[in-house]
Design an enzyme around this catalytic site. Structure first.
Site, PDB file in Angstrom:
ATOM      1  CB  THR A  97      -0.906   0.013   1.252  1.00  0.00           C
ATOM      2  OG1 THR A  97      -1.418   1.334   1.454  1.00  0.00           O
ATOM      3  CG2 THR A  97      -0.162  -0.392   2.516  1.00  0.00           C
ATOM      4  CD  GLU A 109      -2.055   5.103   4.923  1.00  0.00           C
ATOM      5  OE1 GLU A 109      -1.644   5.158   6.083  1.00  0.00           O
ATOM      6  OE2 GLU A 109      -2.537   6.081   4.328  1.00  0.00           O
ATOM      7  CE1 TYR A 133      -4.051  -1.689   5.890  1.00  0.00           C
ATOM      8  CE2 TYR A 133      -3.011   0.340   5.120  1.00  0.00           C
ATOM      9  CZ  TYR A 133      -3.629  -0.862   4.850  1.00  0.00           C
ATOM     10  OH  TYR A 133      -3.820  -1.250   3.543  1.00  0.00           O
ATOM     11  CE  LYS A 145      -2.173  -4.307   4.006  1.00  0.00           C
ATOM     12  NZ  LYS A 145      -2.485  -5.345   3.015  1.00  0.00           N
TER      13      LYS A 145
HETATM   14  P1  NAP Z   1     -11.529  -4.554   2.147  1.00  0.00           P
HETATM   15  O1  NAP Z   1     -12.688  -4.207   1.279  1.00  0.00           O
HETATM   16  O2  NAP Z   1     -11.462  -4.039   3.529  1.00  0.00           O
HETATM   17  O3  NAP Z   1     -11.446  -6.167   2.184  1.00  0.00           O
HETATM   18  C1  NAP Z   1     -10.606  -6.836   3.088  1.00  0.00           C
HETATM   19  C2  NAP Z   1     -10.849  -8.320   2.938  1.00  0.00           C
HETATM   20  O4  NAP Z   1      -9.992  -9.028   3.855  1.00  0.00           O
HETATM   21  C3  NAP Z   1     -12.281  -8.759   3.260  1.00  0.00           C
HETATM   22  O5  NAP Z   1     -12.648  -9.796   2.382  1.00  0.00           O
HETATM   23  C4  NAP Z   1     -12.141  -9.301   4.679  1.00  0.00           C
HETATM   24  O6  NAP Z   1     -13.119 -10.251   5.013  1.00  0.00           O
HETATM   25  C5  NAP Z   1     -10.791  -9.964   4.560  1.00  0.00           C
HETATM   26  N1  NAP Z   1     -10.162 -10.260   5.847  1.00  0.00           N
HETATM   27  C6  NAP Z   1      -9.985  -9.423   6.899  1.00  0.00           C
HETATM   28  N2  NAP Z   1      -9.361 -10.050   7.902  1.00  0.00           N
HETATM   29  C7  NAP Z   1      -9.137 -11.332   7.477  1.00  0.00           C
HETATM   30  C8  NAP Z   1      -8.529 -12.464   8.054  1.00  0.00           C
HETATM   31  N3  NAP Z   1      -8.032 -12.431   9.286  1.00  0.00           N
HETATM   32  N4  NAP Z   1      -8.466 -13.615   7.319  1.00  0.00           N
HETATM   33  C9  NAP Z   1      -8.998 -13.664   6.084  1.00  0.00           C
HETATM   34  N5  NAP Z   1      -9.595 -12.625   5.488  1.00  0.00           N
HETATM   35  C10 NAP Z   1      -9.655 -11.466   6.175  1.00  0.00           C
HETATM   36  O7  NAP Z   1     -10.165  -4.138   1.432  1.00  0.00           O
HETATM   37  P2  NAP Z   1      -9.871  -3.763  -0.102  1.00  0.00           P
HETATM   38  O8  NAP Z   1     -10.086  -2.307  -0.279  1.00  0.00           O
HETATM   39  O9  NAP Z   1     -10.555  -4.722  -0.989  1.00  0.00           O
HETATM   40  O10 NAP Z   1      -8.289  -3.986  -0.157  1.00  0.00           O
HETATM   41  C11 NAP Z   1      -7.740  -5.253  -0.472  1.00  0.00           C
HETATM   42  C12 NAP Z   1      -6.304  -5.304   0.023  1.00  0.00           C
HETATM   43  O11 NAP Z   1      -5.531  -4.280  -0.599  1.00  0.00           O
HETATM   44  C13 NAP Z   1      -6.128  -5.108   1.520  1.00  0.00           C
HETATM   45  O12 NAP Z   1      -5.032  -5.891   1.923  1.00  0.00           O
HETATM   46  C14 NAP Z   1      -5.767  -3.641   1.657  1.00  0.00           C
HETATM   47  O13 NAP Z   1      -5.030  -3.420   2.834  1.00  0.00           O
HETATM   48  C15 NAP Z   1      -4.946  -3.437   0.404  1.00  0.00           C
HETATM   49  N6  NAP Z   1      -4.957  -2.095  -0.172  1.00  0.00           N
HETATM   50  C16 NAP Z   1      -6.133  -1.467  -0.438  1.00  0.00           C
HETATM   51  C17 NAP Z   1      -6.125  -0.218  -1.032  1.00  0.00           C
HETATM   52  C18 NAP Z   1      -7.389   0.497  -1.369  1.00  0.00           C
HETATM   53  O14 NAP Z   1      -7.337   1.708  -1.611  1.00  0.00           O
HETATM   54  N7  NAP Z   1      -8.533  -0.180  -1.443  1.00  0.00           N
HETATM   55  C19 NAP Z   1      -4.891   0.382  -1.354  1.00  0.00           C
HETATM   56  C20 NAP Z   1      -3.715  -0.293  -1.075  1.00  0.00           C
HETATM   57  C21 NAP Z   1      -3.752  -1.541  -0.505  1.00  0.00           C
HETATM   58  P3  NAP Z   1     -14.552  -9.812   5.662  1.00  0.00           P
HETATM   59  O15 NAP Z   1     -15.402  -9.422   4.485  1.00  0.00           O
HETATM   60  O16 NAP Z   1     -14.988 -11.049   6.337  1.00  0.00           O
HETATM   61  O17 NAP Z   1     -14.273  -8.665   6.584  1.00  0.00           O
HETATM   62  N1  GDD Z   2     -12.356   7.262   6.592  1.00  0.00           N
HETATM   63  C1  GDD Z   2     -12.482   8.617   6.702  1.00  0.00           C
HETATM   64  N2  GDD Z   2     -13.617   9.130   7.236  1.00  0.00           N
HETATM   65  N3  GDD Z   2     -11.465   9.390   6.268  1.00  0.00           N
HETATM   66  C2  GDD Z   2     -11.632  10.734   6.351  1.00  0.00           C
HETATM   67  C3  GDD Z   2     -12.785  11.323   6.867  1.00  0.00           C
HETATM   68  C4  GDD Z   2     -13.820  10.483   7.347  1.00  0.00           C
HETATM   69  O1  GDD Z   2     -14.855  10.924   7.824  1.00  0.00           O
HETATM   70  N4  GDD Z   2     -12.653  12.673   6.784  1.00  0.00           N
HETATM   71  C5  GDD Z   2     -11.468  12.908   6.235  1.00  0.00           C
HETATM   72  N5  GDD Z   2     -10.828  11.746   5.974  1.00  0.00           N
HETATM   73  C6  GDD Z   2      -9.468  11.611   5.418  1.00  0.00           C
HETATM   74  C7  GDD Z   2      -8.560  10.686   6.218  1.00  0.00           C
HETATM   75  O2  GDD Z   2      -8.044  11.356   7.369  1.00  0.00           O
HETATM   76  C8  GDD Z   2      -7.508  10.354   5.167  1.00  0.00           C
HETATM   77  O3  GDD Z   2      -6.522  11.351   5.146  1.00  0.00           O
HETATM   78  C9  GDD Z   2      -8.294  10.390   3.849  1.00  0.00           C
HETATM   79  O4  GDD Z   2      -9.549  11.029   4.139  1.00  0.00           O
HETATM   80  C10 GDD Z   2      -8.564   9.006   3.254  1.00  0.00           C
HETATM   81  O5  GDD Z   2      -9.121   8.187   4.259  1.00  0.00           O
HETATM   82  P1  GDD Z   2      -9.692   6.721   3.927  1.00  0.00           P
HETATM   83  O6  GDD Z   2     -10.689   6.798   2.843  1.00  0.00           O
HETATM   84  O7  GDD Z   2     -10.105   6.112   5.223  1.00  0.00           O
HETATM   85  O8  GDD Z   2      -8.440   5.966   3.283  1.00  0.00           O
HETATM   86  P2  GDD Z   2      -6.901   5.883   3.717  1.00  0.00           P
HETATM   87  O9  GDD Z   2      -6.132   6.699   2.715  1.00  0.00           O
HETATM   88  O10 GDD Z   2      -6.707   6.176   5.137  1.00  0.00           O
HETATM   89  O11 GDD Z   2      -6.596   4.325   3.500  1.00  0.00           O
HETATM   90  C11 GDD Z   2      -7.042   3.658   2.328  1.00  0.00           C
HETATM   91  O12 GDD Z   2      -6.055   3.738   1.325  1.00  0.00           O
HETATM   92  C12 GDD Z   2      -4.818   3.066   1.636  1.00  0.00           C
HETATM   93  C13 GDD Z   2      -3.874   3.285   0.446  1.00  0.00           C
HETATM   94  O13 GDD Z   2      -3.276   4.540   0.536  1.00  0.00           O
HETATM   95  C14 GDD Z   2      -7.352   2.202   2.726  1.00  0.00           C
HETATM   96  O14 GDD Z   2      -7.977   1.560   1.661  1.00  0.00           O
HETATM   97  C15 GDD Z   2      -6.073   1.430   3.057  1.00  0.00           C
HETATM   98  O15 GDD Z   2      -6.371   0.054   3.227  1.00  0.00           O
HETATM   99  C16 GDD Z   2      -5.099   1.590   1.865  1.00  0.00           C
HETATM  100  O16 GDD Z   2      -3.912   0.895   2.125  1.00  0.00           O
END
Ligand code: NAP
Ligand code: GDD
Length: 359
Positions: A136, A138, A160, A164
């Protein structure tokens, strides 16, 4: 026929990736957690179509109970399935929540990754099985250069991000130590109509749909100045696959190369539902006002601030564009917001129709 094992299949990315791989002709295996409530909503397109025999053969899609923190379960599943590709998407993926549950986040996001790598090694599958680790942006946290690329030093800012970083390095370590095809996709934020409702983009698009339909009065947010590089999840899962098809095991940054603020995301979402926002005040006193009615519809609530914030993230997708032929701007920012708002407008309308039927 190639076999793929996906952890995190019930999540945003897992569901899109499963659809993508099924269309490519893969046999797809997914790990689901036991839950007291139904957790397969995002898989319903696949499950319905498979049942109806329209698109996919049922035999190509299998769900297994499991958890990446359960070492014996991980070994048994990988041993039984003997996948060609593993996509480790499972995570406690919410940054704010990781401050409340740092130990649990470490277990899932750190140790969970190790469990998968170790299982492949112990089972003697190092030459057969390719592993994708969901790393990520992050990791870059308090960014050390702009834009961030594969060589940018890491500085995580949350439990987190720190968990990671273990996943990132242990993946690289297994690649170097045991000659495994184990790689990191360093993905910047990617969103969609399937995004979890507590991430900022989905929270905003759902609120815009509810506010314009009179179902919600106000949207409460944290840091409006936060800047992110937001892409469309459906485009990003293709890149996960491309990374595993590459000739050599390498880590890749996946991003659009464009950065926008939370404030801009709010403005655009409301614009798509026909509301123009005017901002007034500063800091915690800042408010978003509906220009046409004078009503305050967006406010800041410090409870959504984080103990330490990632102020800005901007990725450099040059490597993925040139080596993988991936198009980082297939879905432009405005189109992403439009897709999400449109889906949430439908969702709210549908909820309303159902409510009226039973009122
Ligand atoms: P998400 O919607 O939160 O999905 C997370 C998945 O992991 C869900 O299927 C959840 O299952 C499963 N999970 C959680 N804990 C587990 C465990 N202990 N054993 C097995 N499965 C488990 O996340 P996403 O946005 O699809 O992201 C997918 C991956 O990419 C994550 O690793 C995240 O950290 C990473 N990532 C995401 C972003 C982004 O912007 N979306 C960016 C960079 C990296 P449940 O449905 O049962 O909770
Ligand atoms: N969730 C949330 N809720 N975020 C808020 C809010 C709120 O009400 N208001 C402002 N924010 C700001 C957060 O402080 C952060 O700076 C930004 O919006 C994005 O927040 P999120 O959407 O929660 O995502 P994230 O950037 O912290 O994390 C996501 O992206 C990562 C990759 O950069 C997640 O998907 C992580 O799993 C992923 O790794």
């Amino acid at each position: 026929m190639k076999k793929a094992l996906l952890t995190g299949i019930t999540g945003q990315d897992g569901s899109f990736l499963a659809e993508f791989l099924l269309e490519k002709g893969y046999e797809v295996h997914g790990v689901i957690r036991r839950s007291s409530s139904y957790n397969q909503e995002r898989l319903e397109e696949i499950l319905t179509e498979a049942e109806a025999g329209i698109l996919f053969n049922n035999e190509n899609f299998h769900l297994h109970y499991g958890d990446v923190t359960d070492t014996s379960n991980v070994i048994r599943l990988i041993g039984d399935i003997r996948p060609d590709e593993i996509y480790n998407l499972a995570a406690q993926s919410h940054v704010r929540v990781s401050f409340d549950m740092p130990g649990y986040t470490l277990d899932v996001d750190g140790k969970g990754t190790l469990n998968i790598l170790e299982a492949v090694r112990i089972l003697g599958l190092t030459e057969k099985t390719r592993i994708y680790q969901a790393s990520t942006s992050e990791l870059f946290g308090k960014v050390q250069e702009v834009p961030q690329k594969e060589t940018t030093p890491f500085y995580p800012r949350s439990p987190y991000g720190v968990a990671k970083i273990y996943g990132y390095w242990i993946t690289k370590n297994y690649r170097e130590s045991y000659n495994m095809f184990a790689v990191n996709g360093i993905l910047f934020n990617h969103e969609s109509e399937r995004r979890g409702e507590t991430f900022v983009t989905r929270k905003i698009t759902l609120a815009a749909a509810r506010i314009v339909q009179g179902k919600q009065k106000k949207l409460m947010l944290g840091n409006l100045d936060s800047l992110r590089d937001w892409g469309y999840a459906k485009d990003y899962v293709e890149c996960m696959w491309l990374i595993l098809q590459h000739d050599t095991p390498e880590d890749f940054v996946i991003a659009t190369g464009e950065m926008h603020s939370v404030r801009e995301f709010v403005e655009l979402s409301f614009k798509h539902v026909g509301i123009e926002i005017e901002w007034s005040g500063q800091g915690v006193e800042e408010k978003g006002v509906n220009k046409a009615t004078g009503e305050v519809i967006v406010e800041v609530d410090p409870k959504f601030f984080r103990p330490s914030e990632v102020e800005q993230l901007l990725g450099d997708p040059t490597k993925s564009r040139t080596l993988l032929g991936w198009n980082p701007t297939k879905t432009p920012f405005d189109e992403l917001v439009r897709i999400m708002v449109k889906a949430d407008m439908r969702k709210v309308e549908k909820e309303d129709k159902v409510k009226k039927m039973f009122d």
